[in-house]
Motif scaffolding. Structure first.
Motif, PDB file in Angstrom:
ATOM      1  N   LEU A   3       0.827  -1.211   0.000  1.00 19.90           N
ATOM      2  CA  LEU A   3       0.000   0.000   0.000  1.00 19.90           C
ATOM      3  C   LEU A   3       0.864   1.266   0.000  1.00 19.90           C
ATOM      4  N   LYS A   4       1.964   1.226   0.749  1.00 20.60           N
ATOM      5  CA  LYS A   4       2.867   2.379   0.764  1.00 20.60           C
ATOM      6  C   LYS A   4       3.559   2.551  -0.590  1.00 20.60           C
ATOM      7  N   LEU A   5       3.984   1.447  -1.188  1.00 16.83           N
ATOM      8  CA  LEU A   5       4.638   1.518  -2.497  1.00 16.83           C
ATOM      9  C   LEU A   5       3.654   1.998  -3.565  1.00 16.83           C
ATOM     10  N   GLN A   6       2.410   1.582  -3.425  1.00 18.35           N
ATOM     11  CA  GLN A   6       1.370   2.028  -4.361  1.00 18.35           C
ATOM     12  C   GLN A   6       1.215   3.549  -4.312  1.00 18.35           C
ATOM     13  N   GLN A   7       1.301   4.126  -3.103  1.00 17.59           N
ATOM     14  CA  GLN A   7       1.226   5.586  -2.959  1.00 17.59           C
ATOM     15  C   GLN A   7       2.350   6.283  -3.710  1.00 17.59           C
ATOM     16  N   ARG A   8       3.479   5.590  -3.851  1.00 17.03           N
ATOM     17  CA  ARG A   8       4.654   6.169  -4.518  1.00 17.03           C
ATOM     18  C   ARG A   8       4.774   5.696  -5.976  1.00 17.03           C
ATOM     19  N   ASN A   9       3.667   5.103  -6.470  1.00 17.49           N
ATOM     20  CA  ASN A   9       3.598   4.641  -7.869  1.00 17.49           C
ATOM     21  C   ASN A   9       4.597   3.538  -8.205  1.00 17.49           C
ATOM     22  N   ARG A  14      -8.217  -7.654   4.028  1.00 17.87           N
ATOM     23  CA  ARG A  14      -8.754  -6.287   3.994  1.00 17.87           C
ATOM     24  C   ARG A  14      -7.758  -5.308   3.375  1.00 17.87           C
ATOM     25  N   TYR A  15      -6.465  -5.484   3.688  1.00 13.50           N
ATOM     26  CA  TYR A  15      -5.471  -4.584   3.101  1.00 13.50           C
ATOM     27  C   TYR A  15      -5.285  -4.866   1.613  1.00 13.50           C
ATOM     28  N   ALA A  16      -5.365  -6.124   1.228  1.00 14.44           N
ATOM     29  CA  ALA A  16      -5.279  -6.461  -0.195  1.00 14.44           C
ATOM     30  C   ALA A  16      -6.468  -5.866  -0.951  1.00 14.44           C
ATOM     31  N   ALA A  17      -7.642  -5.927  -0.347  1.00 14.46           N
ATOM     32  CA  ALA A  17      -8.836  -5.344  -0.973  1.00 14.46           C
ATOM     33  C   ALA A  17      -8.658  -3.837  -1.159  1.00 14.46           C
ATOM     34  N   LYS A  18      -8.086  -3.178  -0.157  1.00 10.18           N
ATOM     35  CA  LYS A  18      -7.822  -1.740  -0.260  1.00 10.18           C
ATOM     36  C   LYS A  18      -6.878  -1.456  -1.419  1.00 10.18           C
ATOM     37  N   PHE A  19      -5.860  -2.302  -1.566  1.00  9.72           N
ATOM     38  CA  PHE A  19      -4.909  -2.144  -2.668  1.00  9.72           C
ATOM     39  C   PHE A  19      -5.624  -2.233  -4.019  1.00  9.72           C
ATOM     40  N   TYR A  20      -6.470  -3.250  -4.189  1.00  9.18           N
ATOM     41  CA  TYR A  20      -7.156  -3.423  -5.473  1.00  9.18           C
ATOM     42  C   TYR A  20      -8.171  -2.308  -5.724  1.00  9.18           C
ATOM     43  N   ARG A  21      -8.780  -1.793  -4.654  1.00  7.56           N
ATOM     44  CA  ARG A  21      -9.705  -0.664  -4.840  1.00  7.56           C
ATOM     45  C   ARG A  21      -8.951   0.560  -5.348  1.00  7.56           C
ATOM     46  N   TYR A  22      -7.790   0.838  -4.741  1.00  5.10           N
ATOM     47  CA  TYR A  22      -6.979   1.958  -5.224  1.00  5.10           C
ATOM     48  C   TYR A  22      -6.497   1.721  -6.654  1.00  5.10           C
ATOM     49  N   LYS A  23      -6.341   0.451  -7.009  1.00  5.29           N
ATOM     50  CA  LYS A  23      -5.898   0.076  -8.353  1.00  5.29           C
ATOM     51  C   LYS A  23      -7.054   0.142  -9.359  1.00  5.29           C
ATOM     52  N   ARG A  24      -8.256   0.449  -8.851  1.00  8.24           N
ATOM     53  CA  ARG A  24      -9.483   0.537  -9.641  1.00  8.24           C
ATOM     54  C   ARG A  24      -9.983  -0.827 -10.117  1.00  8.24           C
ATOM     55  N   ASP A  25      -9.529  -1.878  -9.466  1.00 12.84           N
ATOM     56  CA  ASP A  25     -10.080  -3.214  -9.715  1.00 12.84           C
ATOM     57  C   ASP A  25     -11.105  -3.487  -8.606  1.00 12.84           C
ATOM     58  N   GLN A  53     -16.086  -1.214   4.093  1.00 16.76           N
ATOM     59  CA  GLN A  53     -15.221  -1.236   2.913  1.00 16.76           C
ATOM     60  C   GLN A  53     -15.962  -1.716   1.661  1.00 16.76           C
ATOM     61  N   ILE A  54     -16.879  -2.657   1.819  1.00 20.36           N
ATOM     62  CA  ILE A  54     -17.696  -3.093   0.668  1.00 20.36           C
ATOM     63  C   ILE A  54     -18.553  -1.925   0.188  1.00 20.36           C
ATOM     64  N   GLY A  55     -19.146  -1.188   1.131  1.00 19.43           N
ATOM     65  CA  GLY A  55     -19.929  -0.006   0.770  1.00 19.43           C
ATOM     66  C   GLY A  55     -19.088   1.017   0.017  1.00 19.43           C
ATOM     67  N   VAL A  56     -17.845   1.224   0.457  1.00 20.08           N
ATOM     68  CA  VAL A  56     -16.947   2.168  -0.214  1.00 20.08           C
ATOM     69  C   VAL A  56     -16.665   1.711  -1.650  1.00 20.08           C
ATOM     70  N   CYS A  57     -16.509   0.401  -1.836  1.00 20.50           N
ATOM     71  CA  CYS A  57     -16.264  -0.128  -3.186  1.00 20.50           C
ATOM     72  C   CYS A  57     -17.469   0.111  -4.100  1.00 20.50           C
ATOM     73  N   TYR A  58     -18.652  -0.171  -3.611  1.00 19.22           N
ATOM     74  CA  TYR A  58     -19.847   0.047  -4.434  1.00 19.22           C
ATOM     75  C   TYR A  58     -20.037   1.538  -4.740  1.00 19.22           C
ATOM     76  N   ARG A  59     -19.668   2.386  -3.774  1.00 18.51           N
ATOM     77  CA  ARG A  59     -19.765   3.831  -4.021  1.00 18.51           C
ATOM     78  C   ARG A  59     -18.801   4.256  -5.125  1.00 18.51           C
ATOM     79  N   LYS A  60     -17.633   3.622  -5.163  1.00 16.79           N
ATOM     80  CA  LYS A  60     -16.653   3.938  -6.209  1.00 16.79           C
ATOM     81  C   LYS A  60     -17.222   3.621  -7.592  1.00 16.79           C
ATOM     82  N   LYS A  61     -18.042   2.559  -7.676  1.00 21.10           N
ATOM     83  CA  LYS A  61     -18.696   2.221  -8.951  1.00 21.10           C
ATOM     84  C   LYS A  61     -19.864   3.161  -9.243  1.00 21.10           C
TER      85      LYS A  61
END
Length: 500
Positions: A224-230, A254-265, A289-297
């Motif tokens: 997640l930290k590396l993702q922030q730094r591209n 849960r952290y992996a799910a956060k990573f994929y959400r930021y990745k737009r998957d 977190q599921i609610g946040v994902c559906y909101r992103k869609k």
């Protein structure tokens, strides 16, 4: 025991190092939520069961479940004997301290004293120990984890505990991971000073993986930290490896799910979160977190004109996503109405997207009535309520009231900054419309005063008072500011040293 002996026992107990002396107390913790999280951890994470049973005992005792607390501590002692036989006496200090406190709360004072006697015997082997406790790495480390599981204002102290544990035991994986985790949170925490840079936690997570190449939680947090730094390629590899190593560990999921959400998957993120719910079905965090994902869609779909036409397929998709968001956000906050404020605000935002203004206003009114909530939550409520008044109800005066209440809360956060920015925009807009708007000058004066800019504050309050001479609030502020400046000027300064 006499009352005098009981009071003396309490003095001894206050000297202990355990959850009862260094964890935040009942009014600062969402006990039901913490209990659920600890029970989930005990169920799914073998490595930290001893620690979790200790903290669960503390929670159960605060809730009046002292018999359960005793059982928790017996389990903790059993686990420590099995897993740390060579270090048992170092590891048991906190458990015995907790046991003495639980016995005290149960009125079993002789039993409480017996555990103090055990601690006294154990502490004799450590040169720098006090009578009943020893500040050794094991104690510092456990204290760090307990504070890390509590409120964010204790993260700095948790960080110091892990640092002290590592000074004497630099290769300990538990304390290294705890130190990395608290750095991760401090870097992302809005109330933290800007001195925390992502490179600190990245370096520390890499240290954990040097010591334990299979540490899945360290992998996903580092990702997640590396993702922030591209640094996306390395980050994705770490997440995939973590899911292979620990596919059923809730924190990894849960952290992996956060990573994929930021990745737009988003679909991948939702699949992982649903899997997590199968393992820990009572997790309010996962529902949120599921609610946040559906909101992103939902958000980009909501911007499309065709989604408002009943004849278009996008209309039905939008309705379904709105209902899914509301369902999961409700599942998140209904068990925790006083503490999971973010989930309630997220629910209100979905009402905004669906133009359900009456339900949205009711939610804000309920939130504004809450007492004893955390400062950053107070600010978030005031910010959202103010934006609602400003943008939907077109009431600048009510919006100003909410934003002012937000910046008056003595706590640094992004929400406070946004309240301030909105206030400045409104006040300056009002003055452009009417250069004789006393309220706008009053708002600017109060903002200057809160920022410590006393002379600018006086200037704005003077303008406000000239336009509204009977306003006691402006006169009182002017009086206070002038007295403050006079006190500053009257304060003697140390004489400068003479040149040699």
């Amino acid at each position: 025991m006499s009352d005098q002996e009981k009071d003396l026992l309490k003095v001894k107990l206050d000297q202990l190092q355990c959850h009862f002396t260094w964890a935040p107390q009942k009014e600062n913790i969402d006990l039901d939520d913490l209990k659920q999280r600890l029970e989930d951890t005990i169920q799914t994470n073998v490595k930290s069961r001893g620690r979790s049973y200790n903290q669960l005992a503390f929670v159960n005792c605060l809730q009046g479940n002292c018999e359960e607390a005793i059982q928790n501590l017996q389990e903790a002692e059993k686990i420590l004997k099995e897993n740390h036989e060579d270090e048992f006496e170092k590891r048991i200090i906190i458990t015995y301290g907790n046991r003495a406190w639980v016995n005290y709360h149960m009125g079993q004072l002789t039993e409480a004293q017996s555990y103090l006697d055990k601690l006294e015997r154990i502490c004799q082997q450590f040169p720098d120990a006090s009578r009943y406790t020893a500040m050794i790495p094991e104690v510092y480390g456990e204290k760090g984890w307990a504070l890390l599981k509590s409120a964010a204002e204790h993260y700095e102290e948790a960080k110091e505990c892990f640092k002290k544990a590592l000074e004497k035991d630099p290769d300990n994986i538990e304390w290294n991971f705890g130190f990395a985790t608290v750095l991760y949170r401090l870097e992302d925490f809005s109330g933290t000073s800007e001195s925390y840079k992502p490179i600190q936690s990245i370096k520390q997570f890499r240290r954990v993986l040097e010591l334990d190449p299979d540490h899945a939680e360290a992998m996903v947090l580092l990702a997640l930290k590396l993702q922030q730094r591209n640094q996306t390629e390395e980050a994705l590899g770490l997440v995939e490896r973590a899911l292979q190593k620990s596919p059923d560990l809730p924190h990894v999921i849960r952290y992996a799910a956060k990573f994929y959400r930021y990745k737009r998957d988003v679909e991948k993120a939702v699949d992982l979160l649903k899997k997590g719910l199968e393992i820990t079905p009572n997790s309010t965090f996962l529902h949120h977190q599921i609610g946040v994902c559906y909101r992103k869609k939902l958000i980009p779909l909501n911007r499309k004109p065709q989604s408002k036409r009943p004849s278009d397929p996008a209309f039905q998709q939008r309705i379904e996503l709105i209902e899914l968001c509301k369902y999961h956000f409700k599942k998140a906050f209904e068990p925790r109405p006083l503490t999971f404020i973010r989930a309630q605000l997220d629910y209100a935002r979905i009402c905004l997207l669906n133009e359900e203004y009456a339900e949205m206003e009711e939610r804000y009114n309920n939130l504004l009535k809450l007492e004893g909530i955390r400062p950053e939550n107070k600010q978030a409520i005031r910010l959202e309520a103010g934006l609602f008044e400003l943008n939907q109800k077109k009431s600048e005066s009510k919006a100003i009231t909410h934003f002012l209440e937000g910046i008056k809360v003595n706590y640094n956060s992004t929400e406070k900054t946004k309240c301030r920015d909105n206030l400045k925009i409104i006040a300056e807009r009002q003055l452009r419309r009417n250069g004789r708007d006393s309220k706008a000058y009053g708002v600017l004066g109060l903002m200057n005063q809160l920022d410590g800019k006393k002379r600018e504050a006086i200037e704005n309050f003077e303008k406000a008072s000239e336009l509204d001479p009977d306003n006691e609030e402006y006169l009182s502020a002017l009086c206070e500011l002038r007295l403050s400046i006079k006190a500053d000027n009257d304060c003697p300064t140390e004489p400068k040293p003479k040149d040699e």
